[in-house]
Design a protein around this motif. Structure first.
Motif, PDB file in Angstrom:
ATOM      1  N   ALA A   1      -9.667 -38.145  53.866  1.00  0.00           N
ATOM      2  CA  ALA A   1     -10.891 -38.951  53.790  1.00  0.00           C
ATOM      3  C   ALA A   1     -10.536 -40.326  53.233  1.00  0.00           C
ATOM      4  CB  ALA A   1     -11.926 -38.273  52.904  1.00  0.00           C
ATOM      5  N   GLU A   2     -11.230 -41.352  53.718  1.00  0.00           N
ATOM      6  CA  GLU A   2     -10.962 -42.721  53.292  1.00  0.00           C
ATOM      7  C   GLU A   2     -12.231 -43.361  52.732  1.00  0.00           C
ATOM      8  OE1 GLU A   2      -7.807 -44.637  56.204  1.00  0.00           O
ATOM      9  OE2 GLU A   2      -9.440 -43.713  57.356  1.00  0.00           O
ATOM     10  N   ARG A   3     -12.221 -43.643  51.473  1.00  0.00           N
ATOM     11  CA  ARG A   3     -13.297 -44.356  50.793  1.00  0.00           C
ATOM     12  C   ARG A   3     -14.697 -43.828  51.160  1.00  0.00           C
ATOM     13  NH1 ARG A   3     -13.660 -49.965  51.964  1.00  0.00           N
ATOM     14  NH2 ARG A   3     -12.970 -49.470  54.066  1.00  0.00           N
ATOM     15  N   PRO A   4     -14.945 -42.538  50.984  1.00  0.00           N
ATOM     16  CA  PRO A   4     -16.289 -42.027  51.252  1.00  0.00           C
ATOM     17  C   PRO A   4     -17.318 -42.655  50.317  1.00  0.00           C
ATOM     18  CG  PRO A   4     -14.989 -40.377  50.101  1.00  0.00           C
ATOM     19  CD  PRO A   4     -14.045 -41.484  50.470  1.00  0.00           C
ATOM     20  N   VAL A   5     -18.571 -42.561  50.714  1.00  0.00           N
ATOM     21  CA  VAL A   5     -19.669 -43.149  49.943  1.00  0.00           C
ATOM     22  C   VAL A   5     -20.642 -42.041  49.557  1.00  0.00           C
ATOM     23  CG1 VAL A   5     -21.589 -44.780  49.966  1.00  0.00           C
ATOM     24  CG2 VAL A   5     -19.427 -45.358  51.134  1.00  0.00           C
ATOM     25  N   PHE A   6     -20.965 -41.981  48.270  1.00  0.00           N
ATOM     26  CA  PHE A   6     -21.954 -41.016  47.790  1.00  0.00           C
ATOM     27  C   PHE A   6     -23.134 -41.766  47.173  1.00  0.00           C
ATOM     28  CE2 PHE A   6     -17.945 -38.623  47.651  1.00  0.00           C
ATOM     29  CZ  PHE A   6     -18.306 -37.510  48.402  1.00  0.00           C
TER      30      PHE A   6
END
Length: 323
Positions: free
Chosen positions: A43-48
């Protein structure tokens, strides 16, 4: 061919089209999953998107979902996250998850799930329990960015109380909760929203006290976790600012996330308030002051002064009476 026969044939082909699309989508998902099994893409720089319940997370999440530059399921996946760490595994203590709870297997399952369903290694996700699990999410994905949206206590509590009256929507996960819930003299019999530590002390409390407890617990957890997150991976916004200036507010978030703010996204932002994502909850500032829950909320607002101040709200948002 008669009109009736033509209509029947039309319905038949609609069903065929729906079936073909369903199987094509499933096949694509299976193929992506098989490709991930082979390549083990990271995964690359996921956003939560994190906050408490009824705080604007849906509005913000759906807006980020409009971007073609990031993967999104366009839905919440409570069942997937619960399969990793269900509160029943810890005797229903809470929805709190710490960094020590994160495992490589957890990371692989979530990464694979999003890649299989979206074809992206960068994705956005939200659910109203993530706010109690920021250390866990950061341990899973050290390069993740957290978008923390804050909403003032009065309006949030107003919507949370309304949510307690919709247990099938906000408490479906609590059907097997091993406790007798009798909130507000038994008016509410299923726990809703999320479980902070200490929730058992509120099984018979007035609903406004329960909501105030939940509000403070989750925002305190988020603010505590913030100290462990690099500043360039933390974005904080006020719900009220986005409602007042949606285009400017959304642009700043997209800019920080390095997502294109193209003409389509700009049109979406300009129309953000025209059609609420949740028709049951009106987008309007300070609406709690004209609502039936006003007296209840006024009673507990003083208890939230400290957390509201730490969130950046002035004293006016926790005043006992309306100005």
């Amino acid at each position: 061919m008669s009109r009736r026969a033509a209509d029947a044939m039309g319905q038949f082909w609609l069903k065929v089209d729906k079936t073909v699309r369903h199987h094509a989508k499933k096949t694509l998902t299976d193929l992506r999953g098989a490709w991930w099994d082979r390549t083990r893409l990271r995964a690359e720089r996921p956003v939560f998107v994190v906050s408490g319940s009824r705080s604007g997370t849906q509005m913000l999440y759906k807006t980020l979902t409009e971007s073609s530059a990031i993967g999104s399921l366009n839905r919440e996946i409570y069942a997937v996250w619960d399969s990793l760490h269900h509160p029943s595994d810890r005797n229903w203590e809470s929805h709190v998850l710490e960094a020590a709870d994160a495992t490589d297997a957890d990371r692989d399952l979530i990464t694979r799930y999003f890649y299989a369903h979206t074809g992206r290694t960068r994705f956005v996700d939200k659910n109203n329990q993530h706010g109690l699990a920021v250390p866990y999410l950061h341990a899973l994905f050290p390069d993740a960015t957290f978008v923390y949206i804050k909403r003032n206590p009065g309006d949030t509590l107003n919507s949370m109380i309304e949510g307690w009256g919709m247990p099938e929507r906000f408490g479906s996960w609590a059907r097997d909760l091993p406790a007798k819930v009798a909130v507000d003299d038994g008016r509410y019999t299923r726990w809703c929203h999320y479980l902070p530590r200490g929730w058992r002390n509120y099984l018979k409390a007035p609903v406004e006290e329960v909501c105030a407890f939940q509000y403070e617990a989750i925002h305190r957890a988020i603010l505590d976790a913030k100290r462990q997150i690099p500043a360039d991976q933390w974005i904080e916004v006020f719900y009220e600012d986005i409602v007042r200036e949606p285009t400017e507010g959304i642009f700043e978030i997209f800019d920080r996330l390095e997502l294109p703010f193209d003409a389509r996204i700009e049109r979406h932002a300009k129309a953000l308030l025209d059609k609420p994502y949740d028709p049951l909850f009106e987008i309007r500032l300070e609406k709690w002051r004209q609502h039936a829950h006003r007296e209840r909320i006024e009673r507990v607002l003083p208890s939230l002064r400290s957390i509201a101040r730490d969130m950046g709200y002035p004293e006016t948002f926790t005043a006992d009476k309306a100005a």
